[in-house]
Design a protein around this motif. Sequence first.
Motif, PDB file in Angstrom:
ATOM      1  N   SER A 156       0.734  -1.128   0.100  1.00 63.36           N
ATOM      2  CA  SER A 156       0.031   0.192   0.056  1.00 63.36           C
ATOM      3  C   SER A 156       1.067   1.026   0.280  1.00 63.36           C
ATOM      4  O   SER A 156       2.047   1.164   0.245  1.00 63.36           O
ATOM      5  N   LEU A 213      -4.362   0.520  -4.150  1.00 61.65           N
ATOM      6  CA  LEU A 213      -2.773   0.363  -3.466  1.00 61.65           C
ATOM      7  C   LEU A 213      -2.426   1.170  -3.371  1.00 61.65           C
ATOM      8  O   LEU A 213      -1.884   1.346  -2.185  1.00 61.65           O
ATOM      9  N   GLY A 214      -3.729   2.231  -2.853  1.00 63.74           N
ATOM     10  CA  GLY A 214      -3.278   3.084  -1.718  1.00 63.74           C
ATOM     11  C   GLY A 214      -2.630   4.146  -2.273  1.00 63.74           C
ATOM     12  O   GLY A 214      -1.546   4.801  -1.220  1.00 63.74           O
TER      13      GLY A 214
END
Length: 331
Positions: free
Chosen positions: A171, A275-276
């Motif tokens: 992330s 995936l932030g």
Amino acid sequence: MVQFLGRRVFYMAATLLAISLVVFVIISLPPGDFVTALEARYAVQGTRLTPDEVAQLRARYGLDGNVFQQYWHWFSQIVLHGDLGMSFEHQKPVKEVIGARLGATLGISLITLVVTWVLAFAIGIYSAVKQRSIGDYAATTVGFLGLATPNFLIALIFIYFSVSWFGSVPSGLCSPEWCDASWNLGKLLDLLGHLWIPMIVIGTAGVAGLIRVIRNNLLDELRRPYVTAARARGVPEGRLLRRYPLRVALNPFVSTIGWVLPVLLVGDIVTGQILGLPTLGPILLGALKSQDMYLAGSIIMVLSLVTVIGTLISDFLLGWLDPRIRLGNQR
């Protein structure tokens, strides 16, 4: 060439003006506005705004006029003062909201673009020159899989294997212990360790598509009579490939700059959420959901500007590669 580029710059300015109006009107089409969404939030929390408070909020955010008055206020501020307005949702100037994400977005985009082009160019040429070889079939298979598989699904696959093998969820672009640290070798290595996942996920479809473009166009050129004649004259294969068919086959490859740049800049919005990633994609999605029109409109205008700049670069390179393009309107 100067006249050729002058025409393109004029078209670029007119296109941006038309895009700004269309974008702002489309963003304003859904019923309600930011104040309406704000009222709904307060209602969920058990609080209701009075009509006077609603009127004050509309005046504060410039929502008390019709859509064209709001557009003119926004556009005139951009042209005269370079002011993109205030973000309703973030309560900050739009410049600050975009600027906070622009560095990471540009970094990911440029690295992905370079890797995408290098891989697509090398694999596309090999696949065309070695047609029907094992490498060509492998590249074609991978290309079709890359085009057929959504980016968000590839991101989910990466997350699954990361959790299964390493026990962690990939992330963002840094580990928690490095996010607030000053830049040093450790933070750079940590960034590189996080960067390869979004680079692969976002660039997969681009690589697959460009491989098909360069392969098909180079195959078409290699079958031309002038290539056969050059081979009959004994021109070495490497020199023949570089001097004639490859240069012509580059035209469609170069023309993709206009749409590749904005796609890489905003990334896949869903992929960015999964995936932030600290990119513009998730911010744009949030702005559209909350009807933060100045923020959403400004991000779309940035993407439009990148698109027309990419198209201008494509036109310049195409005119340099193929004189027929820049001289076509002068005949």
